[in-house]
Design an enzyme around this catalytic site. Structure first.
Site, PDB file in Angstrom:
ATOM      1  N   LYS A 148       0.759  -1.187  -0.017  1.00  0.00           N
ATOM      2  CA  LYS A 148       0.045   0.025   0.047  1.00  0.00           C
ATOM      3  C   LYS A 148       0.853   1.158  -0.032  1.00  0.00           C
ATOM      4  O   LYS A 148       2.118   1.147   0.657  1.00  0.00           O
ATOM      5  CB  LYS A 148      -1.048   0.065   1.134  1.00  0.00           C
ATOM      6  CG  LYS A 148      -2.014   0.872   1.200  1.00  0.00           C
ATOM      7  CD  LYS A 148      -2.869   0.766   2.688  1.00  0.00           C
ATOM      8  CE  LYS A 148      -3.880   1.668   2.766  1.00  0.00           C
ATOM      9  NZ  LYS A 148      -4.960   1.150   3.899  1.00  0.00           N
ATOM     10  N   SER A 159      -9.417   0.814   2.924  1.00  0.00           N
ATOM     11  CA  SER A 159      -8.599   1.785   2.213  1.00  0.00           C
ATOM     12  C   SER A 159      -7.568   0.942   1.436  1.00  0.00           C
ATOM     13  O   SER A 159      -6.914   1.392   0.540  1.00  0.00           O
ATOM     14  CB  SER A 159      -8.097   2.683   3.173  1.00  0.00           C
ATOM     15  OG  SER A 159      -7.200   2.316   3.999  1.00  0.00           O
ATOM     16  N   SER A 217      -9.669  -1.608   7.166  1.00  0.00           N
ATOM     17  CA  SER A 217      -9.095  -1.407   5.984  1.00  0.00           C
ATOM     18  C   SER A 217      -8.353  -2.505   5.393  1.00  0.00           C
ATOM     19  O   SER A 217      -7.830  -2.497   4.249  1.00  0.00           O
ATOM     20  CB  SER A 217      -8.174  -0.163   5.772  1.00  0.00           C
ATOM     21  OG  SER A 217      -8.778   1.023   6.175  1.00  0.00           O
TER      22      SER A 217
END
Length: 462
Positions: A76, A152, A176
């Site tokens: 990420k 996310s 997330s």
């Protein structure tokens, strides 16, 4: 049952493939498929070639290879990658200087022999559950590109689901990791709060942030988790605990585990497919008892307050000077959060501690609790509303309605992909949460492995 990552490492150790050949195939696959999914925001090809060459050189010298030797992975884009700008999904960060060194977990993956191929799409500053990023584009669900990937850490889940890389790293503040794992049909682990170091990652909410891996199998997830473990003085929240390898325990499956279903709040706010997924998992794990976490709704409310207060405080200064640079889907919430009274945040922390103690009482009787990970399968990109319990709720915030109470109190949770195959969205997965007592990640992963061996939890390759 091993997974794709361990198969790659085994083949490289045996000389059946080279790390460079694996990398070439991975990069070709990313370039072919990712335009459909929009998982990657950057490729680190030069670095990846150096890391793959180093693995091949070690094998040529006859040296023993580390456990993830030559396994491609991506992170990420809130993880620091040396000489790359850490975007954290935000245009406001694009002019920041490049990171001087890798995040601690990136360092540990390199020590384990894994090869970093790039950075992945996310909701800006990790404040969202859909990865509909206004700056870098929406990440699309590989099982239906008209649907969200979740967030996310949407890029992290979709990259595994789409077969781009076998392992990724993400973060989980309010859900997330678990939300995108559920919607994309992969395995994800949110460890106990304080188990894995967050050093070198862009923060969101210091009281709630967790980091963890995604994989296409329970055993690959355990292998990645084992590589990431270790105490770290650079993260004040990282507990000084020795590594506790999980992979060797997976052979035990669910044998000896006391498993129950988490009902009440977690059933009330689950749609029919979510309840069906729990029924399927519960039957496989012989979980016939239903228990309740009475404070779940209060824990979610506390998480909202803590998230708003700490997130707003973190971004207050830049919101004043660079408001227009911020994501329209989250900037007003950050502004509002910066105005939360300190007394509210203090009360939220007290509620958090009380619900944590309530959960500990449940774990005196049970080792693993089962709950749905998301209330519904992946909605279409752009959805504003969804219907739950007869109510119209905001879709983006409500995707975390079942994960938020658990991350608020810091419990370890493995998201395992189930395919309820009921209703009009029967081509889509919907995961279950396998929830353990603090520091008992092994129990969560053993339950996930048992579901996988039973054919209940599985990632469907594309």
């Amino acid at each position: 049952m091993s997974g794709p990552a361990q198969d790659i490492a085994r083949q490289i150790r045996a000389g059946e493939r080279s790390a460079m050949a694996v990398l070439d195939a991975t990069l070709a696959r990313v370039r072919e498929r990712d335009p459909r999914y929009n998982c990657f925001t950057a490729l680190t090809e030069t670095r990846a070639r150096q890391e793959a060459a180093a693995i091949d050189a070690r094998r040529a010298r006859g040296e023993p290879l580390p456990p993830l030797a030559g396994v491609p992975y991506a992170v990420k884009n809130l993880f620091d990658i040396a000489d790359e700008i850490t975007l954290a999904g935000g245009r406001v960060n694009a002019s920041n200087p490049a990171a001087r060194r890798d995040a601690r977990l990136v360092q540990r993956m390199r020590e384990a022999g894994a090869v970093l191929v790039g950075a992945l799409n996310m909701d800006e500053h990790a404040y969202g559950f859909t990865t509909e990023n206004s700056h870098y584009g929406a990440c699309r669900n590989p099982h239906d590109i008209s649907r969200i990937a979740g967030g996310s850490s949407g890029g992290s889940a979709a990259a595994v689901a789409g077969g781009l890389v076998p392992l990724t790293l993400g973060s989980d503040t309010n859900g997330s990791i678990r939300v995108p794992a559920s919607l994309c049909g992969v395995f994800g682990l949110k460890p106990t709060f304080g188990r894995l170091s967050r050093a070198g990652s862009f923060p969101f909410v210091g009281s709630l942030d967790h980091l963890g891996p995604f994989a296409a199998s329970a055993s690959d997830l355990a292998a990645a988790y084992d590589a990431l473990q270790g105490e770290d003085a650079d993260d004040v929240a990282c507990a000084p605990r020795a590594a506790e390898p999980v992979l060797p325990t997976l052979a035990d499956g669910a044998r000896g585990l006391r498993v129950a279903v988490l009902g009440g709040y977690f059933s009330e706010w689950a749609g029919p497919q979510a309840r069906r997924a729990v029924e399927i998992a519960a039957r496989a794990l012989d979980a016939s008892t239903v228990v309740e976490l009475q404070g779940a709704a209060q824990a979610r409310a506390a998480a909202f307050v803590i998230t708003a207060a700490e997130g707003g405080a973190l971004h207050r200064r830049k919101l004043v000077t660079h408001y227009d640079y911020y994501e329209p889907l989250s900037r007003d919430r950050l502004v509002a959060g910066s105005l939360v009274p300190a007394a509210w945040a203090q009360q939220a922390q007290r509620i958090r501690h009380r619900v944590y103690r309530e959960a500990l009482a449940l774990f005196e009787r049970y080792d693993v609790l089962i709950a749905p990970a998301t209330p519904v399968p992946a909605p279409p990109i752009g959805s504003d509303w969804l219907t739950l319990a007869g109510q119209q709720l905001p879709a983006r915030a409500s995707m975390g309605i079942l994960t938020q109470p658990l991350s608020c109190i810091g419990l370890p949770v493995c998201a395992a992909p189930v395919w309820p195959e009921a209703g009009q969205d029967d081509h889509l997965p919907l995961g279950v949460q396998l929830i353990g007592a603090p520091w008992r990640e092994a129990d969560c992963l053993r339950a996930a492995q048992a579901l996988e061996l039973a054919g209940i939890a599985r990632a469907r390759p594309l």
